[in-house]
Design an enzyme around this catalytic site. Sequence first.
Site, PDB file in Angstrom:
ATOM      1  N   LYS A 151      -3.513  -6.971 -18.633  1.00 41.02           N
ATOM      2  CA  LYS A 151      -3.735  -5.565 -18.289  1.00 41.02           C
ATOM      3  C   LYS A 151      -3.591  -5.390 -16.779  1.00 41.02           C
ATOM      4  CE  LYS A 151      -8.746  -6.145 -17.828  1.00 41.02           C
ATOM      5  NZ  LYS A 151     -10.077  -5.630 -18.176  1.00 41.02           N
TER       6      LYS A 151
ATOM      7  N   TYR B 266      -3.803   5.369  14.915  1.00 43.54           N
ATOM      8  CA  TYR B 266      -4.428   6.658  14.694  1.00 43.54           C
ATOM      9  C   TYR B 266      -5.873   6.672  15.195  1.00 43.54           C
ATOM     10  CZ  TYR B 266      -0.613   8.256  11.660  1.00 43.54           C
ATOM     11  OH  TYR B 266       0.596   8.654  11.164  1.00 43.54           O
TER      12      TYR B 266
ATOM     13  N   MET C  12      -0.511   4.125   6.632  1.00 49.85           N
ATOM     14  CA  MET C  12       0.002   4.194   5.274  1.00 49.85           C
ATOM     15  C   MET C  12       1.006   3.076   5.001  1.00 49.85           C
ATOM     16  SD  MET C  12       2.024   7.239   3.273  1.00 49.85           S
ATOM     17  CE  MET C  12       0.606   8.314   3.152  1.00 49.85           C
TER      18      MET C  12
END
Length: 817
Positions: free
Chosen positions: A489, A712, A761
Site C-alpha cells: 500500500k 524565504y 517547494m
Amino acid sequence: MLTFSQLQTIIKGRPVQFVQPLPVVHLLTDSRKLSQPTGTLFFAIRGRYNDGHKYLAQLYGQGVRQFVVEQGESEALKQAYPEANILQVADSLQALQQLAAWHRTQFSIPIIGITGSNGKTIVKEWLAQLLSPDERVVKSPRSYNSQLGVPLSVWQLEPNHSLGIFEAGVSQPGEMEKLQQVIRPTLGIFTNIGSAHDEGFISREQKVAEKLKLFEAVDLLFYCSDYSLVHKAVEAKGIKAFTWSRKQPADLTITATTTAGHRTIVVYTYRGEKQRLAIPFTDEASVENALHCLAVLLYRGLPLSEMQDRLDRLHPVAMRLEMKEAINGCYLIDDTYNNDLGGLAIALDLLAYQPQRGTRTVILSDLLESGLPEEKLYGQVAALVQAHDVQRLIGIGPTIGKYSALFQVPAAFYASTADFLAQFSPPDFRNEVVLVKGARVFAFEKIVHAFQQKVHGTVLEVNLDALVHNLNFYRARLQPDTKLMVMVKAFAYGSGSFEVANLLQFHRVDYLTVAYADEGVQLREHGITLPIMVMNPSPDSFVKLRQFNLEPEIYSLELLQALLNTLEGEPSKIHLKLDTGMHRLGFTEEDFDALFSLLAQHPQVQVVSTFSHLAGADEALHNDFSQLQIANFRRMAAEVEARLNYNVIKHVLNSAGIVRFPEHQLDMVRLGIGLYGVEATGAEQEALRPVSTLKTTVSQVKHIRQGETVGYSRKGIADVNKTTATIAIGYADGYDRRFSNGVGQVLIKGRLCPLIGNVCMDMCMVDVTGLDVQAGDEVIVFGAQRPLTELARQIGTIPYELLTNVSARVKRVFFSE
C-alpha cells in the site's frame, strides 16, 4: 556429450526411472528460469525458503524430462512423470556440485580462482578484459560466487575456452572445501580481508583460513602482503605466492602513487627494475583492484607498453542492473555492463519475469571475445532470445547482423550505435519493456539516455537485493506452514508498487495488500496475479473489485451490506477485520449475531481470512496489552470459524509482531515496514538492509558574506562568511519543511551539511563551508549512510512518514547488484 545415463556414476544417485537417452546440456535450479526444456536437467533443491520439489509437475508440463530429486516414493514419481528420467540423491545441491566438479575435470586449461572480502567481481571482470586479447575467457556471470552460483558458473566451460576465471564467496566454515572441488584453480587471487560475513566465523583468522582452502593446490597465489592476517596464514601453509605491497619488499613493490586528474600514477619495482604506469581510477578500492590485475599481467610477462595500453581501456564495472521508467509508457532494463552469454542469460531472465506490459524488446550489441565460432555463438544467442519470449530484437554491431537469418523474431540491425540513434524515432516504442544490453565499446549509455524520460534531479534508488534480503530475514522466522502477506500500500511505502509487487510475486509470497481499489487495479493491469486484499474498499469500488479479482477487507455491518447489495448472486471473497482493542476499524463480538446472519443469507460470500491489528506490538511497554489483543483475537477467530462452519486464514502479527511474538504466527503474518528496511522494534535493525536511497544534486554554489541572509523570510543568517549549495529537492518532493534552519542535514562528499534557511517547494540550501563542492555533485538525503530512523528522530516523526511522503514526481530507479 554427457547423457543422463552417466549421471549415476558421477553423483552417486539411485535411479528411479530411466526412460530415454537424453543429453544433459542445461542445468536448472530455479523453475522460473526455464528457457530450453530440451536437454535441461532440473535439480530439486530444498532451500531455506523454498523447495524445488514443489515445481516438478510444473516443469514436467513445460517439457522438462530430466530430474534430480531428494524425496518422493519411486512408484509415485513414476506414475506422476511417466516420460521422465529421475535420479534420487541425498542432497541435490551436493549433487549439482559433484556434477560441476566432474565437468571441471574434463578441462586442463588454467583456471584463476578469486576470493576475498571485497573486490572479487571487479577483479574478475577486469582480468577477463585485460587477458581477452590473448585468451578465450570464461568467467562467473556477475557475482555467481555462492554454493549454487559456482557450479553453474563452472558448467559454462567448453572446449573452445583457454582460461577460466571464477570467484568464490563463503559465509561460514565448511563451505570453501566444496567450492574448491568445483573450481580446482591453478592460480589464485586473494583480494583482501575485511568485515564482510564476520558473523559466520569465530574470528577473522578463522575466516582467512577458510578462504585459503580454495588455494591449497594452486601453482601460485597472488595477494597483497600488507594484509598481515592473510600474509601470515599463506606463509604458514607454505603456498607458493606472488606478493605485492606498498609497505615492505615484495615481488611487486609499490613505491609511490600520485593522483593526476582522473588517473593514478603508480611507481613500482619488479625484478629489480623501477617502472611507472597509469591506472585510470583514483579511488582507493579501484586502485587496489587494479594492482591485483597488474601483478597478474607482470607474471604473464606482458611488455610495459602493452600493459599500459590495456589498462587505459579499463572501465568501471557497473555492478548493478537498473530498471527505469522510459518514454511512451516504456520500461527500461539498463544492463550496459558487458555482453557475454552468461550475462545475457541473466538479463533475459529478468526481462522474462516482468509481467507482460506490451512488447518485450531487446537491444543487443555484438558479443565480443567469446571464443566461439560466430555462427555457433549467434545461434546460441538466437536460441536464448526465442526461449525468453522476446518479441522484437534490435541488433547493433558489424557482426550480429550477418546472422539475422538465425533470429526467429521481428528484428532490425544497425552497423553502429550512431546508426541506430540517427534513425531512432520515439513513437516507434510504446508500452514496451526494453532490455538494453551491450558491450562497453558500443556506448549504449547513449541509447539509455535517448529512452529515458526527462529525469528530475532528485531520484529514489530502490535496492531490490536489499528488499529480498529483508524478505528472507522475516521468512526465516516463520514456521514452514505460515503464509506471508506483504503490504504494498501507499506506493509500497513510497518505493514503487508495481516493481515491488512483481519482485514479491517472483519470490512467491502468498498475499499482497493495498490500501485502495485503484492500487490493486494498477497491479492487475501490470500483470500481478497474486491474491490481493484491499484494506479500504468503498461501496463505489465493489464492482471494480470483482472485475479485477480483488478481495475487500470488511470491517462493519454497513460495509458488508453495501457489498451484498451489489452482488446479484455473484460469488465474492472477503476478509473480516476484528476489533480486539485498537478501536480503529473492525467487528466486535456484539456485531457477530448480525454479521453471521447476513453471511448465512449469502452463501456465495466466502470469508477467506479473519484478522486484527495490534496497537503496540513494537514496544515492550505494551506487551500485556498486545497479549490481551492476541488472546481476544484467538477467541473471536475461533467463534468466526465455528459460526461459518469452515476454516479461514487467521493473522494478527505485523512486522514488529513477527519479531516479538513468534509463538502467535497462526496461519499467516503481515509484513510491512520491515520489508523496506525499518525494524519497528529497533532490536533487529542491524539485521536489515536499507532499501531506499533518496538522492539529489547540487544546482549552484554561492559565497555568502557575514550578515547576509538565505531563503524565504530571511531565516538563514550567515554569522560568518559561508559557502552554500542549493540542492534540487524541496517540500514538493516530500522533503519535510521541519528540516529547515539547521534541523536537517544531507550528506555531500562524505560530510554532513546542515540546511540553512527554509526548505522551499523545489529546492533548499545547505551550508558547505570548507568543502570543495561543485554544481552536479551528488547529495544523499537518506540511505545506508544516513538512516531514515535518524531523520525521523530529528523532526519527531516515524520512518513510515518520510518514506511515504516521497513525491511521485521523484523518479524511482530500481536496481539489482
